[in-house]
Design an enzyme around this catalytic site. Structure first.
Site, PDB file in Angstrom:
ATOM      1  CE  LYS A   1     -27.064 -25.288  10.660  1.00  0.00           C
ATOM      2  NZ  LYS A   1     -27.613 -24.613  12.207  1.00  0.00           N
TER       3      LYS A   1
ATOM      4  CG  ASP B   1     -25.400 -22.199  12.121  1.00  0.00           C
ATOM      5  OD1 ASP B   1     -25.697 -22.138  11.122  1.00  0.00           O
ATOM      6  OD2 ASP B   1     -25.937 -23.116  13.152  1.00  0.00           O
TER       7      ASP B   1
ATOM      8  CE1 TYR C   1     -29.851 -26.589  16.318  1.00  0.00           C
ATOM      9  CE2 TYR C   1     -28.384 -24.429  16.077  1.00  0.00           C
ATOM     10  CZ  TYR C   1     -28.597 -26.001  15.262  1.00  0.00           C
ATOM     11  OH  TYR C   1     -27.314 -26.285  14.281  1.00  0.00           O
TER      12      TYR C   1
ATOM     13  CG  HIS D   1     -30.581 -29.561  11.064  1.00  0.00           C
ATOM     14  ND1 HIS D   1     -30.993 -28.218  12.012  1.00  0.00           N
ATOM     15  CD2 HIS D   1     -29.304 -29.775  10.988  1.00  0.00           C
ATOM     16  CE1 HIS D   1     -30.031 -28.207  12.560  1.00  0.00           C
ATOM     17  NE2 HIS D   1     -29.216 -28.879  12.691  1.00  0.00           N
TER      18      HIS D   1
HETATM   19  N1  LIG Z   1     -25.740 -28.329  10.712  1.00  0.00           N
HETATM   20  C1  LIG Z   1     -25.592 -29.207  12.359  1.00  0.00           C
HETATM   21  O1  LIG Z   1     -26.085 -30.543  12.001  1.00  0.00           O
HETATM   22  C2  LIG Z   1     -24.945 -28.678  13.555  1.00  0.00           C
HETATM   23  C3  LIG Z   1     -24.291 -29.449  14.690  1.00  0.00           C
HETATM   24  C4  LIG Z   1     -24.093 -28.785  15.871  1.00  0.00           C
HETATM   25  C5  LIG Z   1     -23.677 -27.647  15.779  1.00  0.00           C
HETATM   26  N2  LIG Z   1     -24.052 -26.480  14.478  1.00  0.00           N
HETATM   27  C6  LIG Z   1     -24.176 -25.189  14.603  1.00  0.00           C
HETATM   28  O2  LIG Z   1     -22.735 -25.072  14.969  1.00  0.00           O
HETATM   29  C7  LIG Z   1     -22.386 -25.045  16.203  1.00  0.00           C
HETATM   30  C8  LIG Z   1     -20.614 -24.693  16.235  1.00  0.00           C
HETATM   31  O3  LIG Z   1     -20.776 -26.164  17.124  1.00  0.00           O
HETATM   32  P1  LIG Z   1     -21.227 -26.727  18.520  1.00  0.00           P
HETATM   33  O4  LIG Z   1     -21.952 -25.880  19.048  1.00  0.00           O
HETATM   34  O5  LIG Z   1     -21.532 -28.068  18.768  1.00  0.00           O
HETATM   35  O6  LIG Z   1     -19.641 -26.776  18.984  1.00  0.00           O
HETATM   36  P2  LIG Z   1     -18.200 -25.610  19.325  1.00  0.00           P
HETATM   37  O7  LIG Z   1     -18.241 -24.112  19.130  1.00  0.00           O
HETATM   38  O8  LIG Z   1     -16.690 -26.157  18.706  1.00  0.00           O
HETATM   39  O9  LIG Z   1     -18.029 -25.525  21.027  1.00  0.00           O
HETATM   40  C9  LIG Z   1     -18.970 -25.129  22.169  1.00  0.00           C
HETATM   41  C10 LIG Z   1     -18.274 -25.325  23.059  1.00  0.00           C
HETATM   42  O10 LIG Z   1     -16.827 -25.270  22.996  1.00  0.00           O
HETATM   43  C11 LIG Z   1     -16.382 -24.304  24.612  1.00  0.00           C
HETATM   44  N3  LIG Z   1     -16.303 -23.298  23.416  1.00  0.00           N
HETATM   45  C12 LIG Z   1     -16.146 -21.999  22.843  1.00  0.00           C
HETATM   46  N4  LIG Z   1     -14.930 -21.167  22.383  1.00  0.00           N
HETATM   47  C13 LIG Z   1     -14.131 -21.669  23.160  1.00  0.00           C
HETATM   48  C14 LIG Z   1     -12.775 -21.369  23.814  1.00  0.00           C
HETATM   49  N5  LIG Z   1     -11.948 -20.186  22.989  1.00  0.00           N
HETATM   50  N6  LIG Z   1     -11.897 -22.061  24.712  1.00  0.00           N
HETATM   51  C15 LIG Z   1     -12.832 -22.923  25.454  1.00  0.00           C
HETATM   52  N7  LIG Z   1     -13.351 -22.945  24.446  1.00  0.00           N
HETATM   53  C16 LIG Z   1     -14.561 -22.710  23.846  1.00  0.00           C
HETATM   54  C17 LIG Z   1     -17.977 -23.533  24.856  1.00  0.00           C
HETATM   55  O11 LIG Z   1     -18.094 -23.105  26.204  1.00  0.00           O
HETATM   56  P3  LIG Z   1     -18.680 -21.532  26.781  1.00  0.00           P
HETATM   57  O12 LIG Z   1     -19.648 -21.036  26.139  1.00  0.00           O
HETATM   58  O13 LIG Z   1     -18.291 -22.026  27.858  1.00  0.00           O
HETATM   59  O14 LIG Z   1     -17.627 -20.961  25.903  1.00  0.00           O
HETATM   60  C18 LIG Z   1     -18.976 -24.493  24.405  1.00  0.00           C
HETATM   61  O15 LIG Z   1     -18.613 -26.070  25.252  1.00  0.00           O
HETATM   62  C19 LIG Z   1     -23.355 -24.364  16.762  1.00  0.00           C
HETATM   63  O16 LIG Z   1     -23.654 -23.861  17.986  1.00  0.00           O
HETATM   64  C20 LIG Z   1     -24.642 -24.754  15.463  1.00  0.00           C
HETATM   65  O17 LIG Z   1     -25.197 -23.670  15.537  1.00  0.00           O
HETATM   66  C21 LIG Z   1     -24.560 -27.530  13.154  1.00  0.00           C
END
Ligand SMILES: NC(=O)c1ccc[n+]([C@@H]2O[C@H](COP(=O)([O-])OP(=O)(O)OC[C@H]3O[C@@H](n4cnc5c(N)ncnc54)[C@H](OP(=O)(O)O)[C@@H]3O)[C@@H](O)[C@H]2O)c1
Length: 270
Positions: free
Chosen positions: A70, A40, A45, A103
């Site tokens: 997106k 994704d 980004y 997006h």
């Molecule tokens: N469409 C939208 O508007 C939108 C908005 C937000 C996000 N997104 C997409 O969704 C993806 C994921 O969401 P996100 O990045 O917001 O948050 P997330 O994936 O829920 O959380 C990422 C965070 O959690 C930690 N983490 C990941 N796996 C872990 C584990 N097994 N144990 C403990 N900590 C862990 C990571 O740290 P470490 O790196 O230190 O592991 C990082 O700080 C984004 O990267 C993006 O591609 C889309």
């Protein structure tokens, strides 16, 4: 890899999020080696070039990896959208965008115009499937009414601390997959007592329980991690099952302040 079938388009149920990822190309390449088949990204980004590099470096046949990008809200007018899609593809250096999402909604641009331009890009072979992100129930109804091409998903914030029942129901009504962003609540799942206790009973981590809770409901997850060992951890979700009682207990973790990403900023484009 288990996939969700939305209107005939298959979305691998575990993907890799790449927002704010460091060393993007290396992590994407490693994720694909671990078994991920869904990456994704987004124009916003600023990492599409590195994502494409990682996909190519993995050595896995292109057709086996689903890449989402997106279009940002300032590019939703038809002319801008077409330019933006071509730019994304040029940066990715891939043959096609597998899944193209709006997006965030932009109230200044009629949905019918944006979706018309997206359908045109699909018709011309730039994109394989279309979807949306951060759409409310009302916007989902409108989008599905006016789109001449099927909309296969709504990507929304979704994790145990946020109740998204209404929008999930609306996605299901429209035959759309739910793609959960921030599925480990940006790391807040890690250290949660309930998730940790349930995980311990299954020999799994709190983060794995957060992800399993979603995939067990047929929700696609796209966790992001910069750590190689967590790529494997976040992918190992299919050798255990949460009981109905455990699912209910996790469901009760949702609270009114559970939202992490502020999506109310979008009307500022008005
Ligand atoms: N469409 C939208 O508007 C939108 C908005 C937000 C996000 N997104 C997409 O969704 C993806 C994921 O969401 P996100 O990045 O917001 O948050 P997330 O994936 O829920 O959380 C990422 C965070 O959690 C930690 N983490 C990941 N796996 C872990 C584990 N097994 N144990 C403990 N900590 C862990 C990571 O740290 P470490 O790196 O230190 O592991 C990082 O700080 C984004 O990267 C993006 O591609 C889309």
């Amino acid at each position: 890899m288990k996939a969700i079938d939305a209107k005939g388009f298959k979305i691998p149920i575990v993907g890799l999020g790449t927002w704010a990822l460091r060393d993007v190309a290396r992590i994407v390449e490693q994720a694909i080696r671990v078994g991920y088949r869904h990456i994704d990204t987004a124009q916003m980004y600023g990492n599409e070039a590195e994502v494409g590099q990682g996909v190519r470096a993995s050595g896995v046949p292109r057709a086996e990896v689903m890449v989402t990008t997106k279009v940002q809200p300032t590019n939703l007018a038809p002319h801008d959208l077409e330019r933006s899609v071509k730019e994304s593809l040029a940066k990715l250096r891939l043959d096609v965008i597998d899944l193209l999402l709006i997006h965030w909604p932009n109230p200044r641009v009629p949905l019918t115009e944006t979706l018309g331009a997206m359908a045109k890009m699909k018709g011309e072979g730039y994109v394989r499937a279309l979807g949306v992100s951060n759409f409310t129930v009302a916007l989902l109804d409108e989008a599905n009414k006016v789109s001449r091409e099927p909309l296969v998903c709504n990507q929304i914030e979704c994790h145990p601390f946020l109740n998204q029942d209404k929008v999930i129901d609306a996605c299901r009504k429209h035959g759309m997959a739910v793609v959960a962003y921030s599925p480990v609540a940006r790391g807040r799942a890690h250290g949660n007592d309930t998730l940790a206790r349930i995980g311990k009973a299954h020999g799994k981590t709190d983060a794995q329980v957060s992800l399993r809770y979603l995939v067990q409901q047929g929700i696609v997850v796209i966790p992001r991690t910069n750590r190689l060992e967590r790529l494997a951890e976040n992918f190992a979700l299919f050798d255990f099952e949460l009981s109905e009682q455990e699912m209910q207990e996790i469901y009760r973790l949702a609270h009114p302040d559970g939202r992490i990403v502020d999506w109310t900023w979008s009307p500022k484009w008005d």
